[in-house]
Design a protein around this motif. Structure first.
Motif, PDB file in Angstrom:
ATOM      1  N   VAL A 107      34.299  41.575  46.193  1.00  0.00           N
ATOM      2  CA  VAL A 107      35.662  42.111  46.205  1.00  0.00           C
ATOM      3  C   VAL A 107      36.252  42.078  44.803  1.00  0.00           C
ATOM      4  CG1 VAL A 107      37.997  41.656  47.050  1.00  0.00           C
ATOM      5  CG2 VAL A 107      36.085  41.599  48.625  1.00  0.00           C
ATOM      6  N   ALA A 108      36.061  40.986  44.081  1.00  0.00           N
ATOM      7  CA  ALA A 108      36.571  40.887  42.714  1.00  0.00           C
ATOM      8  C   ALA A 108      35.906  41.924  41.819  1.00  0.00           C
ATOM      9  CB  ALA A 108      36.341  39.482  42.179  1.00  0.00           C
ATOM     10  N   GLU A 110      34.711  44.873  42.781  1.00  0.00           N
ATOM     11  CA  GLU A 110      35.251  46.188  43.135  1.00  0.00           C
ATOM     12  C   GLU A 110      36.632  46.378  42.522  1.00  0.00           C
ATOM     13  OE1 GLU A 110      35.155  46.517  47.378  1.00  0.00           O
ATOM     14  OE2 GLU A 110      32.992  46.856  47.425  1.00  0.00           O
ATOM     15  N   LYS A 111      37.487  45.322  42.545  1.00  0.00           N
ATOM     16  CA  LYS A 111      38.809  45.415  41.924  1.00  0.00           C
ATOM     17  C   LYS A 111      38.677  45.674  40.430  1.00  0.00           C
ATOM     18  CE  LYS A 111      41.609  42.511  44.949  1.00  0.00           C
ATOM     19  NZ  LYS A 111      42.409  41.271  45.017  1.00  0.00           N
ATOM     20  N   THR A 132      45.135  49.871  47.628  1.00  0.00           N
ATOM     21  CA  THR A 132      45.434  49.026  46.475  1.00  0.00           C
ATOM     22  C   THR A 132      44.625  47.730  46.501  1.00  0.00           C
ATOM     23  OG1 THR A 132      47.278  48.062  47.657  1.00  0.00           O
ATOM     24  CG2 THR A 132      47.765  49.939  46.227  1.00  0.00           C
ATOM     25  N   THR A 133      44.285  47.294  47.670  1.00  0.00           N
ATOM     26  CA  THR A 133      43.429  46.110  47.767  1.00  0.00           C
ATOM     27  C   THR A 133      42.256  46.439  48.650  1.00  0.00           C
ATOM     28  OG1 THR A 133      44.638  45.292  49.671  1.00  0.00           O
ATOM     29  CG2 THR A 133      45.354  44.497  47.525  1.00  0.00           C
ATOM     30  N   VAL A 134      41.136  45.854  48.337  1.00  0.00           N
ATOM     31  CA  VAL A 134      39.930  46.065  49.120  1.00  0.00           C
ATOM     32  C   VAL A 134      39.826  44.917  50.100  1.00  0.00           C
ATOM     33  CG1 VAL A 134      37.436  46.310  49.049  1.00  0.00           C
ATOM     34  CG2 VAL A 134      38.843  47.276  47.226  1.00  0.00           C
ATOM     35  N   VAL A 135      39.738  45.240  51.380  1.00  0.00           N
ATOM     36  CA  VAL A 135      39.619  44.222  52.412  1.00  0.00           C
ATOM     37  C   VAL A 135      38.191  44.252  52.934  1.00  0.00           C
ATOM     38  CG1 VAL A 135      40.458  43.453  54.658  1.00  0.00           C
ATOM     39  CG2 VAL A 135      42.034  44.523  53.025  1.00  0.00           C
TER      40      VAL A 135
END
Length: 139
Positions: A107-108, A110-111, A132-135
């Protein structure tokens, strides 16, 4: 049949006062030779053994044996429970923790990738339908 013979030897014992005085002398000698500081704890406990009746000693020994047995049983069960909890935590918890940490790293990453992509194309900005955030899946 039993024959009783009375022996009167007046030369050894002149009167009863001399007998009493000789007993007092022997007691004084015995007390003079007795040194309580030379006595060990084991000797003192052995002397106490004669003061306590056998039934009481047996009851104390039985209660001590029962308490020791219960303590051994409890320690065994607590040790078994600790073993089960520890091995379960290692077998189940460690892989679960590593997989959660791996997903957090993805996740980090991808951000960071989305941030770098937006920095390269500032005129376009972020995509309008991009979250805006990847879950991660399942959360």
């Amino acid at each position: 049949m039993v024959n009783i013979v009375e022996v009167n030897d007046n030369e050894d014992w002149s009167d009863s006062s001399s007998v009493a005085s000789s007993l007092e002398d022997s007691e004084e000698k015995e007390l003079a030779l007795y040194d309580p500081s030379a006595e060990t704890i084991r000797e003192r406990l052995a002397a106490l053994k004669d003061m306590v009746p056998p039934s009481t000693r047996q009851a104390v020994a039985d209660s001590f044996a029962t308490t020791a047995s219960w303590a051994k049983w409890t320690g065994s069960k607590i040790g078994s429970a600790a073993w089960i909890v520890t091995t379960s935590a290692l077998v189940v918890g460690l892989p679960l923790m590593l997989s959660i940490e791996g997903e957090a790293a993805i996740v980090a990453q991808e951000k960071e990738y989305l941030g770098a992509q937006a920095a390269q194309n500032p005129q376009f900005g972020a995509a309008p339908n991009a979250p805006t955030t990847v879950v991660p899946a399942g959360f």
